[in-house]
Design an enzyme around this catalytic site. Structure first.
Site, mmCIF file in Angstrom:
data_model
loop_
_atom_site.group_PDB
_atom_site.id
_atom_site.type_symbol
_atom_site.label_atom_id
_atom_site.label_comp_id
_atom_site.label_asym_id
_atom_site.label_seq_id
_atom_site.Cartn_x
_atom_site.Cartn_y
_atom_site.Cartn_z
ATOM 1 N N GLY A 45 0.889 -0.898 0.048
ATOM 2 C CA GLY A 45 -0.349 0.136 0.050
ATOM 3 C C GLY A 45 0.827 0.810 -0.443
ATOM 4 N N GLN A 50 2.883 10.011 0.696
ATOM 5 C CA GLN A 50 4.114 9.077 1.189
ATOM 6 C C GLN A 50 4.328 9.441 0.118
ATOM 7 O OE1 GLN A 50 2.856 5.097 2.043
ATOM 8 N NE2 GLN A 50 4.609 5.287 3.334
ATOM 9 N N CYS A 98 6.139 -0.331 7.537
ATOM 10 C CA CYS A 98 5.541 1.161 6.573
ATOM 11 C C CYS A 98 7.228 1.735 5.716
ATOM 12 C CB CYS A 98 4.853 1.996 7.466
ATOM 13 S SG CYS A 98 4.613 3.815 6.148
ATOM 14 N N LEU A 99 6.366 1.996 4.347
ATOM 15 C CA LEU A 99 7.464 2.219 3.763
ATOM 16 C C LEU A 99 7.887 3.693 4.029
ATOM 17 C CD1 LEU A 99 6.220 1.647 0.593
ATOM 18 C CD2 LEU A 99 7.834 0.178 0.948
ATOM 19 N N HIS A 140 -3.977 1.661 7.766
ATOM 20 C CA HIS A 140 -2.736 1.522 7.809
ATOM 21 C C HIS A 140 -2.888 3.148 6.354
ATOM 22 C CE1 HIS A 140 2.016 1.191 8.213
ATOM 23 N NE2 HIS A 140 1.708 2.645 6.670
ATOM 24 N N GLU A 141 -3.186 2.703 5.712
ATOM 25 C CA GLU A 141 -2.898 3.690 4.641
ATOM 26 C C GLU A 141 -3.872 5.618 4.527
ATOM 27 O OE1 GLU A 141 -0.520 3.417 2.732
ATOM 28 O OE2 GLU A 141 -0.361 1.398 2.992
ATOM 29 N N HIS A 144 -2.505 7.460 6.751
ATOM 30 C CA HIS A 144 -1.719 8.636 6.759
ATOM 31 C C HIS A 144 -2.589 10.050 6.204
ATOM 32 C CE1 HIS A 144 2.200 6.598 6.337
ATOM 33 N NE2 HIS A 144 1.643 5.570 5.522
HETATM 34 NI NI NI Z 1 2.846 3.080 5.555
#
Ligand code: NI
Length: 189
Positions: A45, A50, A98-99, A140-141, A144
């Protein structure tokens, strides 16, 4: 040129994102670029903050984790202006990463049953009940988009234990095998 992933410490990750307007130019191209950046970094995701954009847009392809979580099989979608309704308040803890926080994995408590309303990249409306790990990815997304990251949900003690790793990300010492952008305070080397 692949989109870089903005890392923890960058203020864009802490803003509440704006609803995506219906006349947003180049939405499909942006969605395609976000999928590309997500696959490059082997995530499931990616949210627009991000990649440095404070708009309410998320891409998800959960299929890579379908072996462990069958509800994720074949689930690839773009979420424009997603809205979550909690259907069952019981929380389950599972590890997340998380990236934007490379090298960190922590158990995060989340609800397992949600109703999701969203627009796709053609701005068609959808509504669906989503459960299990797929519901976790969505939450989670969508966090953000509210300026939150997954470690906001962990205890002070756990946060203390990952303090050094967090500091390495914030100060630009973390290395990744995908393109990233550090906080503006990090000096270029
Ligand atoms: Ni994330």
């Amino acid at each position: 040129m692949k989109l870089p992933v903005y890392l923890y410490g960058h203020p864009v990750l802490r803003n509440v994102s704006e609803p995506l307007p219906a006349d947003y130019p180049g939405l499909k191209e942006l969605v395609a670029e976000m999928f590309e950046a997500m696959y490059e970094s082997e995530g499931v995701g990616l949210a627009a903050p991000q990649i440095g954009k404070n708009i309410r847009l998320v891409v998800i392809d959960a299929d890579p984790v379908a072996e462990a979580f069958p509800e994720c099989k074949g689930r690839k979608f773009a979420l424009v202006n997603p809205e979550i309704e909690i259907l069952d308040g019981d929380k389950v803890s599972r590890p997340e990463g998380c990236l934007s926080l490379p090298g960190i994995s922590e158990e995060v408590p989340r609800v397992e049953h949600i109703r999701l309303r969203w627009l796709d990249e053609d701005l068609n409306p959808h509504e669906e009940e989503i459960s299990g790990f797929l519901a976790r990815i969505v939450q989670h997304e969508c966090d953000h988009l509210e300026g939150k990251v997954f470690i906001d949900h962990i205890s002070g003690i756990r946060r203390q234990l990952i303090r050094r790793k967090l500091n390495d990300i914030v100060t630009g010492k973390t290395r990744t095998d995908y393109p990233v952008r550090y906080a503006p305070t990090v000096k270029r080397r």
